[in-house]
Design a protein around this motif. Structure first.
Motif, PDB file in Angstrom:
ATOM      1  N   LEU A 237       0.831  -1.211   0.000  1.00  0.00           N
ATOM      2  CA  LEU A 237       0.000   0.000   0.000  1.00  0.00           C
ATOM      3  C   LEU A 237       0.863   1.258   0.000  1.00  0.00           C
ATOM      4  O   LEU A 237       0.587   2.220  -0.727  1.00  0.00           O
ATOM      5  CB  LEU A 237      -0.927  -0.003   1.214  1.00  0.00           C
ATOM      6  N   ALA A 238       1.909   1.265   0.801  1.00  0.00           N
ATOM      7  CA  ALA A 238       2.773   2.444   0.894  1.00  0.00           C
ATOM      8  C   ALA A 238       3.589   2.653  -0.386  1.00  0.00           C
ATOM      9  O   ALA A 238       3.977   3.780  -0.707  1.00  0.00           O
ATOM     10  CB  ALA A 238       3.708   2.320   2.092  1.00  0.00           C
ATOM     11  N   ALA A 239       3.837   1.566  -1.115  1.00  0.00           N
ATOM     12  CA  ALA A 239       4.634   1.633  -2.349  1.00  0.00           C
ATOM     13  C   ALA A 239       3.754   1.702  -3.599  1.00  0.00           C
ATOM     14  O   ALA A 239       4.249   1.487  -4.708  1.00  0.00           O
ATOM     15  CB  ALA A 239       5.557   0.415  -2.427  1.00  0.00           C
ATOM     16  N   ASP A 240       2.499   2.000  -3.432  1.00  0.00           N
ATOM     17  CA  ASP A 240       1.581   2.079  -4.576  1.00  0.00           C
ATOM     18  C   ASP A 240       2.123   3.047  -5.636  1.00  0.00           C
ATOM     19  O   ASP A 240       2.429   4.200  -5.340  1.00  0.00           O
ATOM     20  CB  ASP A 240       0.206   2.542  -4.094  1.00  0.00           C
ATOM     21  N   GLY A 241       2.249   2.541  -6.871  1.00  0.00           N
ATOM     22  CA  GLY A 241       2.758   3.363  -7.964  1.00  0.00           C
ATOM     23  C   GLY A 241       4.263   3.361  -8.102  1.00  0.00           C
ATOM     24  O   GLY A 241       4.807   3.961  -9.038  1.00  0.00           O
ATOM     25  N   LEU A 242       4.973   2.677  -7.184  1.00  0.00           N
ATOM     26  CA  LEU A 242       6.433   2.601  -7.228  1.00  0.00           C
ATOM     27  C   LEU A 242       6.876   1.217  -7.659  1.00  0.00           C
ATOM     28  O   LEU A 242       6.200   0.227  -7.401  1.00  0.00           O
ATOM     29  CB  LEU A 242       7.024   2.909  -5.846  1.00  0.00           C
ATOM     30  N   ASP A 243       8.035   1.142  -8.302  1.00  0.00           N
ATOM     31  CA  ASP A 243       8.642  -0.148  -8.632  1.00  0.00           C
ATOM     32  C   ASP A 243       9.739  -0.418  -7.614  1.00  0.00           C
ATOM     33  O   ASP A 243      10.832   0.151  -7.684  1.00  0.00           O
ATOM     34  CB  ASP A 243       9.217  -0.121 -10.058  1.00  0.00           C
ATOM     35  N   GLY A 256      14.779   4.379  -9.090  1.00  0.00           N
ATOM     36  CA  GLY A 256      15.755   5.024  -8.238  1.00  0.00           C
ATOM     37  C   GLY A 256      15.133   5.735  -7.046  1.00  0.00           C
ATOM     38  O   GLY A 256      14.056   6.331  -7.154  1.00  0.00           O
ATOM     39  N   ASN A 257      15.812   5.632  -5.920  1.00  0.00           N
ATOM     40  CA  ASN A 257      15.439   6.365  -4.707  1.00  0.00           C
ATOM     41  C   ASN A 257      13.988   6.111  -4.280  1.00  0.00           C
ATOM     42  O   ASN A 257      13.299   7.024  -3.815  1.00  0.00           O
ATOM     43  CB  ASN A 257      15.669   7.870  -4.926  1.00  0.00           C
ATOM     44  N   TYR A 258      13.534   4.871  -4.444  1.00  0.00           N
ATOM     45  CA  TYR A 258      12.125   4.597  -4.123  1.00  0.00           C
ATOM     46  C   TYR A 258      11.813   4.729  -2.635  1.00  0.00           C
ATOM     47  O   TYR A 258      10.685   5.012  -2.248  1.00  0.00           O
ATOM     48  CB  TYR A 258      11.692   3.224  -4.640  1.00  0.00           C
ATOM     49  N   GLN A 259      12.820   4.539  -1.790  1.00  0.00           N
ATOM     50  CA  GLN A 259      12.568   4.630  -0.348  1.00  0.00           C
ATOM     51  C   GLN A 259      12.007   6.009   0.039  1.00  0.00           C
ATOM     52  O   GLN A 259      11.085   6.109   0.857  1.00  0.00           O
ATOM     53  CB  GLN A 259      13.857   4.364   0.423  1.00  0.00           C
ATOM     54  N   SER A 260      12.532   7.046  -0.554  1.00  0.00           N
ATOM     55  CA  SER A 260      12.097   8.401  -0.209  1.00  0.00           C
ATOM     56  C   SER A 260      10.705   8.727  -0.744  1.00  0.00           C
ATOM     57  O   SER A 260      10.111   9.741  -0.354  1.00  0.00           O
ATOM     58  CB  SER A 260      13.099   9.429  -0.747  1.00  0.00           C
ATOM     59  N   LYS A 261      10.199   7.887  -1.634  1.00  0.00           N
ATOM     60  CA  LYS A 261       8.897   8.139  -2.246  1.00  0.00           C
ATOM     61  C   LYS A 261       7.765   7.340  -1.584  1.00  0.00           C
ATOM     62  O   LYS A 261       6.619   7.452  -1.996  1.00  0.00           O
ATOM     63  CB  LYS A 261       8.949   7.783  -3.733  1.00  0.00           C
ATOM     64  N   MET A 262       8.096   6.555  -0.578  1.00  0.00           N
ATOM     65  CA  MET A 262       7.071   5.752   0.096  1.00  0.00           C
ATOM     66  C   MET A 262       6.034   6.657   0.765  1.00  0.00           C
ATOM     67  O   MET A 262       6.381   7.662   1.389  1.00  0.00           O
ATOM     68  CB  MET A 262       7.713   4.858   1.157  1.00  0.00           C
ATOM     69  N   ASN A 263       4.768   6.272   0.635  1.00  0.00           N
ATOM     70  CA  ASN A 263       3.676   7.060   1.232  1.00  0.00           C
ATOM     71  C   ASN A 263       3.090   6.282   2.407  1.00  0.00           C
ATOM     72  O   ASN A 263       2.225   5.418   2.237  1.00  0.00           O
ATOM     73  CB  ASN A 263       2.605   7.351   0.187  1.00  0.00           C
ATOM     74  N   TYR A 264       3.550   6.609   3.606  1.00  0.00           N
ATOM     75  CA  TYR A 264       3.110   5.874   4.797  1.00  0.00           C
ATOM     76  C   TYR A 264       1.669   6.191   5.186  1.00  0.00           C
ATOM     77  O   TYR A 264       1.082   5.472   5.997  1.00  0.00           O
ATOM     78  CB  TYR A 264       4.057   6.167   5.962  1.00  0.00           C
TER      79      TYR A 264
END
Length: 419
Positions: A237-243, A256-264
């Protein structure tokens, strides 16, 4: 005349003491089979009998009407029961209602319709919930991605998530099992199913499933998850839209840098967690305590919190047991790192030695969820390929009781959570 008077008196006394209730005691010494007692209660609800859950009275006992078929069913299933009179029932309810007693009587209204999210052809070691539902003779319907994505969750009240990986990383089994036939076959089956359902990647398809389950809970459903289904669900859920998947999982590199894009804000229970990037590591994130905990097996216990049964009946129901100290058990996700749990989520069970949370509960929209760490409450460190637990040997298991508390919970007439 005197004989007639005595006859009438005896008749009146016999009527007044007539057995009219069945009590299923749930304390440690009186009940031969705690797990099947839940099945008896569910069976009664399914037959439209009234039932009450007596919170904190003799381990969370069940009060049922006295009927011959209920007595017979208890005898067949090996469940201990006591026949009590109207007067005894009134005395018990009076004791429970006393302000000085941390007890409550909760009416159980109807048997919830149960679905278990589980893949077809699953192995017997896969799921403790399926094991205990089968053992307690509580009926359930297996469903999987096709049913979830076609909105069939609307048919059910309660959903259990099999030990699933909702991130599309195939359980993070890559490091140890990438060349093993069962892993290769499961990966192929998942890719075929995702393609059939119109998704180019398994991670995208699993993410869509996670969002359908989210909507089920928000709409008023009850969700229960154990082991890796807990954190992988929130991660998806938090990574929705991220690879977030590496090439060995989905054919291309992660973004790249997906950790900073997580939506908690999207997750149910956890916040500020860091994902485990290494594909060979059997771990999803730092939510799990498995690699951080240093607790020997003989000291691995967690304590159930005590709640006010009258003011907080929901967590009280979920924590009913004949002991407050429950034996610990491992899993891919064994326990939850407490600082990563959202402040609006209730910790119901924790380990005193390191403060980790083992059993948590929360509300999302109109529905509720419970996360329970570990794989099998009666197998300390269950391995892939191990035989299933024989529950006849653990019919009084406190750890398995927590699962069944969650199964009956949706049957209760609800009161607002105040904790």
């Amino acid at each position: 005349m005197r004989k007639r008077f005595l006859f009438i008196l005896i008749l009146l006394v016999s009527i007044s003491t007539k057995a009219s209730f069945i009590l299923l005691p749930m304390d440690e010494t009186s009940q031969k089979n705690h797990l099947k007692a839940y099945g008896i209660t569910y069976w009664c609800l399914n037959k439209n009998y009234k039932a009450s859950w007596l919170l904190n009275y003799r381990g969370g006992s069940f009060l049922l009407p006295d009927a011959e078929e209920i007595r017979k069913e208890c005898q067949i299933r090996g469940v201990s029961f006591e026949i009590i009179s109207d007067g005894e029932e009134v005395a018990i309810l009076n004791e429970i209602s006393s302000p000085s007693q941390n007890m409550e009587s909760v009416v159980l209204e109807k048997a919830p319709k149960i679905a278990v999210y589980t893949p077809k052809g699953k192995q017997p070691w896969d799921d403790a919930v399926t094991l205990v539902l089968t053992y307690a003779e509580i009926p359930f319907t297996p469903i999987y991605d096709e049913e979830v994505l076609s909105d069939q969750l609307l048919l059910y009240d309660w959903l259990h998530l099999h030990h699933e990986d909702f991130t599309g990383q195939y359980g993070k089994f890559y490091g140890a099992y990438k060349n093993v036939p069962w892993y290769i076959e499961q990966k192929k089956e998942a890719e075929t199913l995702a393609s059939k359902l119109g998704y180019s990647k398994v991670s995208n398809e699993k993410g869509a499933v996670a969002k359908k389950i989210r909507d089920f809970v928000i709409g008023g459903g009850f969700m229960f998850a154990m082991c890796s289904a807990t954190d992988s669900f929130d991660i998806a859920l938090a990574a929705d839209g991220l690879d977030i998947c590496e090439a060995m999982f989905d054919g291309d590199a992660s973004e790249g840098n997906y950790q900073s894009k997580m939506n908690y804000n999207n997750s149910f229970a956890f916040k500020d967690f860091t994902l485990e990037r290494r594909p060979e590591q059997y771990e999803f994130s730092d939510i799990d305590m498995t690699s951080k905990r240093r607790i020997p097996m003989d000291k691995d216990y967690f304590t159930l919190m005590e709640f006010s049964a009258k003011w907080d009946p929901i967590p009280s129901m979920l924590c009913q047991n004949h002991t407050q100290l429950v034996k610990g058990f491992m899993g891919q996700t064994t326990a939850f790192d407490s600082p990563l749990i959202k402040s609006n989520v209730l910790v119901m069970g924790s380990c005193e030695l390191n403060g980790e949370a083992r059993y948590i509960h929360g509300q999302k929209g109109k529905g509720m969820f419970t996360f329970y760490g570990g794989h099998d409450p009666e197998d300390f460190q269950h391995q892939v390929g191990d035989p299933p637990t024989v529950l006849d040997l653990h019919s009084n298991s406190p750890g398995y009781r927590l699962i069944l508390n969650n199964v009956l919970f949706p049957a209760a007439r609800k009161k607002k959570l105040k904790t």
